[in-house]
Design an enzyme around this catalytic site. Sequence first.
Site, mmCIF file in Angstrom:
data_model
loop_
_atom_site.group_PDB
_atom_site.id
_atom_site.type_symbol
_atom_site.label_atom_id
_atom_site.label_comp_id
_atom_site.label_asym_id
_atom_site.label_seq_id
_atom_site.Cartn_x
_atom_site.Cartn_y
_atom_site.Cartn_z
ATOM 1 N N TRP A 127 0.288 7.934 -7.375
ATOM 2 C CA TRP A 127 -0.497 6.869 -6.750
ATOM 3 C C TRP A 127 -1.622 7.508 -5.933
ATOM 4 O O TRP A 127 -1.369 8.412 -5.134
ATOM 5 C CB TRP A 127 0.425 6.039 -5.857
ATOM 6 C CG TRP A 127 -0.203 4.865 -5.197
ATOM 7 C CD1 TRP A 127 -1.008 3.929 -5.768
ATOM 8 C CD2 TRP A 127 -0.055 4.487 -3.818
ATOM 9 N NE1 TRP A 127 -1.369 2.984 -4.837
ATOM 10 C CE2 TRP A 127 -0.806 3.297 -3.638
ATOM 11 C CE3 TRP A 127 0.630 5.024 -2.729
ATOM 12 C CZ2 TRP A 127 -0.887 2.644 -2.413
ATOM 13 C CZ3 TRP A 127 0.561 4.379 -1.515
ATOM 14 C CH2 TRP A 127 -0.198 3.207 -1.360
ATOM 15 N N ASP A 208 9.400 7.683 -2.584
ATOM 16 C CA ASP A 208 8.588 6.477 -2.469
ATOM 17 C C ASP A 208 9.244 5.424 -3.349
ATOM 18 O O ASP A 208 9.272 5.538 -4.567
ATOM 19 C CB ASP A 208 7.150 6.756 -2.927
ATOM 20 C CG ASP A 208 6.238 5.545 -2.734
ATOM 21 O OD1 ASP A 208 6.733 4.473 -2.328
ATOM 22 O OD2 ASP A 208 5.023 5.678 -2.992
ATOM 23 N N ALA A 210 8.806 1.768 -4.058
ATOM 24 C CA ALA A 210 7.960 0.586 -3.893
ATOM 25 C C ALA A 210 8.345 -0.560 -4.814
ATOM 26 O O ALA A 210 7.878 -1.684 -4.619
ATOM 27 C CB ALA A 210 6.492 0.954 -4.123
ATOM 28 N N LYS A 243 6.559 -6.051 -3.337
ATOM 29 C CA LYS A 243 6.744 -6.485 -4.717
ATOM 30 C C LYS A 243 8.022 -7.290 -4.893
ATOM 31 O O LYS A 243 8.002 -8.402 -5.411
ATOM 32 C CB LYS A 243 6.756 -5.279 -5.664
ATOM 33 C CG LYS A 243 5.377 -4.764 -6.035
ATOM 34 C CD LYS A 243 4.746 -3.971 -4.919
ATOM 35 C CE LYS A 243 3.384 -3.407 -5.316
ATOM 36 N NZ LYS A 243 2.769 -2.657 -4.214
#
Length: 392
Positions: A127, A208, A210, A243
């Site tokens: 990312w 991470d 997400a 999300k």
Amino acid sequence: MFDHLKAQPQDKILQLIQMYREDARDGKIDLGVGVYKDATGLTPVMRAVKAAEKKLWEVETTKTYTGLAGEPAYNAALCGMILGDVVPMERVASVATPGGTGAIRQALELIKLAAPDATVWLSNPTWPNHPSIIKYLGMKMAEYRYFDAETRGIDFGGLMEDLGRVQAGDVVLLHGCCHNPTGANLDAAQWDAVVRLLAEKGAMPFVDLAYQGFGDGLDADAAATRLIAKSFPEVLIAASCSKNFGIYRERTGILIGIGDAGGKGVLQGNLNFLNRQNFSFPPDHGARLVTMILEDDALTADWKAELEEVRLNMLTLRQSLADELRRVTNSDRFDFVATHRGMFSRLGLTEAQVVRLREEHAIYMVGDSRINIAGLNARTVPLLAAAIAQVS
């Protein structure tokens, strides 16, 4: 003073958003922005979130500050959802943050505070905000190979070779599930090998997370993170509710630090300190909604059911796109789309082909050909496939 400021490079995704908005053509397709969309193109408010907001409006009595670390109930609920029961809570410190990005920033600040000479290793690709924040903080950075541009899968040999050069005390950033931007994920055996290698090297994992719930399910998507959490003496986990709860604009995240039980107080104190330096008290509205949902059996069940609908919709779109691309190209070169997980896949198109898709077909995607699967629907899948066949 302001005369000395230099123009900063534009964020490519934000630039793409602006270009899309300014495009007057009917039927344009946005596959760049990383948000979930339903078949109508709307990013809906989840049913459980609406119900929790209604209840919150009725029972909330104050808007005073929360604590530096956020509300304990929120932290406990998220730690439970992410970690399950694999780590004793006596080893776990945590702080609420403004979104997953805020958690990543605070984690990097903590690393810089604790070990300023540590190198942070990132997958290639990753990312774009990961290297951007690391560079801004002036930290050391290195890359490990991850994506095989030919197979559209994992370059596992290259990954292991590069991670073999990690030094004791280095930090390795890992995507817990639904790798962004590629959609290609390690399998269970590969995760086991990576964990063994990093443990042997004396590195600290930084996860991470997400997209928990967007890949193979809530618990399946947390499996790698839980394996890491129970396998290392020290771990950092940055997680987002944007999300899986659909509360993007509420900026709801958490940073979890796992260490020795005897040092938890110092770790928690440093996390609190960094929150105080950067924004004082974390936002609470989204965190309050998440807590209410996870503490109420009926709301939890409804949230999980809708999240499963979202996940299955993305899997259906993946299979539909792979099938249509196979039909119009008469080849299996895009079959990988069906095996990837999460919102994103990198199609393997050239930047020139991406430009043609935008200019000739009003189809917007990031220059490296990363697409947001959730930006598609039954009507646009064949349009995208036909356009790809034309330009490739």
